[in-house]
Scaffold this active site. Structure first.
Site, PDB file in Angstrom:
ATOM      1  N   GLU A   1       0.813  -1.223   0.000  1.00 48.13           N
ATOM      2  CA  GLU A   1       0.000   0.000   0.000  1.00 48.13           C
ATOM      3  C   GLU A   1       0.849   1.277   0.000  1.00 48.13           C
ATOM      4  OE1 GLU A   1      -3.526   0.388   2.284  1.00 48.13           O
ATOM      5  OE2 GLU A   1      -4.115  -1.704   2.069  1.00 48.13           O
TER       6      GLU A   1
ATOM      7  N   HIS B   1      -2.637  -1.526   9.965  1.00 50.58           N
ATOM      8  CA  HIS B   1      -2.082  -2.841  10.263  1.00 50.58           C
ATOM      9  C   HIS B   1      -0.865  -2.650  11.167  1.00 50.58           C
ATOM     10  CE1 HIS B   1      -3.795  -5.739   7.089  1.00 50.58           C
ATOM     11  NE2 HIS B   1      -4.487  -4.623   6.982  1.00 50.58           N
TER      12      HIS B   1
END
Length: 464
Positions: free
Chosen positions: A88, A322
């Site tokens: 990402e 995360h």
């Protein structure tokens, strides 16, 4: 430094980090500030990570309450990784900053950019030379109509980087970010898509093993332990979960009842933890492990593994939605010489489990994909095509209406024309999705089923 050698120049152990950085431009909260903080932390090896307010508690056996521990006096090697795999990193601006500040510590760097609207967001930082790279974009990867999810538009992929650790040792690092689930079940779960992606990765892993590389698959696989994509990678690809090799099989029901810090320390939960400021609204039992380092256990063994980047950036929050996962690996001594390592030998030792487990994985994959094709895919194609037909008919009906009302109420003809254009354009777009993308997805899934059938027939006839 984290890496070590045996005195002959050959690397024995190395430390790896995989981290989903949540770097969606215009969407992710404090994206730029967080990515800068991640880059700065990776670039330095003398960062004092823990403070009295952020240091993780230790878990005392037999108790459910965490007990705070004193921060370490020195943490200079905590972030001294040899290989860093990121997901990402979608903004070029973020990558350019990462590339610049990490250049001294990681002389070998790669950002993968192939995609439709953006690249897959995959990046690698390495202390070891990069010999070769290639990007494999998953042919089955969501739908273009789900523009609000974006998986299809970024081109979810697996990035393969061949790293040279010594004259005789190479590591094939597969960095991937598989299609996200947007529901626990049903069409929005996209389990069939992730299972197809796991199959594609498994095929690549087999070829890399045959080439003699030590294979490591890392990334946000968006699949829980024991799920079908996980079993495909474990049983068909023959990869082992580095966390479970050290800590035993994950009991998902037990994880739900754990204290949040226990979930991180004992179960390596990297996603949806309430200790993450961007996921604090989730239920404690939703915490799960989605970030992995799966390895070829014939050549590698894990020495240590833990969850990283659990601290908070002052005045901002967690580094990402995360947590990161880190593992240290050691090379095993080669039992088979290169001359003896024939294709048959490698294939015989590459897969994990009995033929029954292997066959069950194939049957489950066929059933899942077939069910998706017969229900969701057929329904999606039909309603989109009917939308096109009805929209075309309505647009034709609007033409005489516009002519008539233009004489009685000229202003209303503009409204009819405007809405007619919207109806026609959306109908054409849906018709193209049905005819072009629907056929494309159908053919890819049919091809996958034929590939699985080939493997099934071989296993039934000759074993693994």
């Amino acid at each position: 430094m984290a890496l070590s050698d045996n005195g002959s120049g050959a690397v024995n152990t190395f430390k790896l980090l995989t981290f989903n950085t949540w770097g969606l431009k215009y969407v992710s909260t404090f994206r730029k500030e967080r990515l800068v903080a991640i880059a700065d932390r990776l670039a330095k090896s003398d960062v004092n990570l823990f403070t009295s307010s952020t240091s993780p508690p230790s878990i005392v056996a037999g108790t459910s309450a965490p007990v705070a521990v004193s921060p370490p006096s020195s943490s200079s090697d905590v972030d001294d990784y040899d290989i860093v795999a990121l997901q990402e990193v979608w903004s070029k601006e973020d990558w350019e900053y990462l590339d610049r500040v990490c250049a001294a510590k990681y002389p070998f760097r790669r950002w993968f950019s192939s995609g439709i609207l953006s690249g897959p967001g995959l990046a690698v930082l390495s202390k070891f030379p990069i010999k070769k790279t290639f990007l494999y974009r998953f042919p089955v990867n969501g739908r273009p109509s789900a523009f609000f999810r974006g998986d299809w538009y970024v081109g979810k992929s697996v990035a393969v980087t061949i790293l040279v650790l010594s004259d005789e040792t190479t590591v094939a690092l597969l960095n991937s970010h598989m299609h996200a689930p947007y529901a626990a079940s049903g069409d929005a779960a996209y389990e069939a898509h992730r299972s197809c992606q796991a199959w594609e990765i498994s095929v690549i892993v087999e070829e890399l093993k045959l080439a003699g590389h030590a294979v490591i698959l890392v990334g946000d696989l968006n699949s829980r332990p024991g799920s079908l994509p996980y079993r495909i990678l474990e049983i068909d690809a023959g990869l082992k979960d580095s966390w479970e090799l050290l800590n035993g099989q994950t009991d998902l029901e037990l994880v739900k009842s754990m204290d949040p810090w226990e979930q991180i320390i004992r179960a390596a939960t990297t996603c949806d933890s309430i200790l993450n400021t961007w996921r604090a609204h989730r239920r404690p039992d939703e915490a799960c492990r989605l970030d992995y380092a799966l390895i070829d256990s014939n050549l590698l063994e894990p020495v240590q593994a833990s969850v990283r980047f659990t601290e908070k950036i002052p005045s901002i929050g967690s580094y990402s939605d995360h947590f990161a996962y880190s593992a240290t690996f050691r090379f095993k001594k080669k039992v088979i010489s290169d001359s003896e390592a024939t294709a048959t030998t490698v294939l015989a030792t590459s897969r994990s489990g009995s033929n029954e487990k292997l066959l069950q994985v194939y049957f489950d994959l066929k059933d899942l994909v077939s069910e998706y094709m017969e229900t969701t895919l057929v329904w999606q194609r039909k309603w989109r095509m009917w939308h096109f037909v009805i929209s075309f008919a309505v647009t034709l009906a609007f033409l005489p209406v516009i002519t008539v009302v233009s004489y009685r109420a000229p202003w209303s003809s503009i409204l009819f024309y405007f809405f007619g254009c919207i109806i026609f354009v959306t109908g054409v777009v849906n018709g193209m999705i049905s005819f072009l993308f629907g056929r494309y997805e159908l053919r890819n899934m049919r091809e996958l089923i034929l590939e699985v059938d080939d493997r099934l027939n071989y296993v039934k006839a000759f074993g693994q």
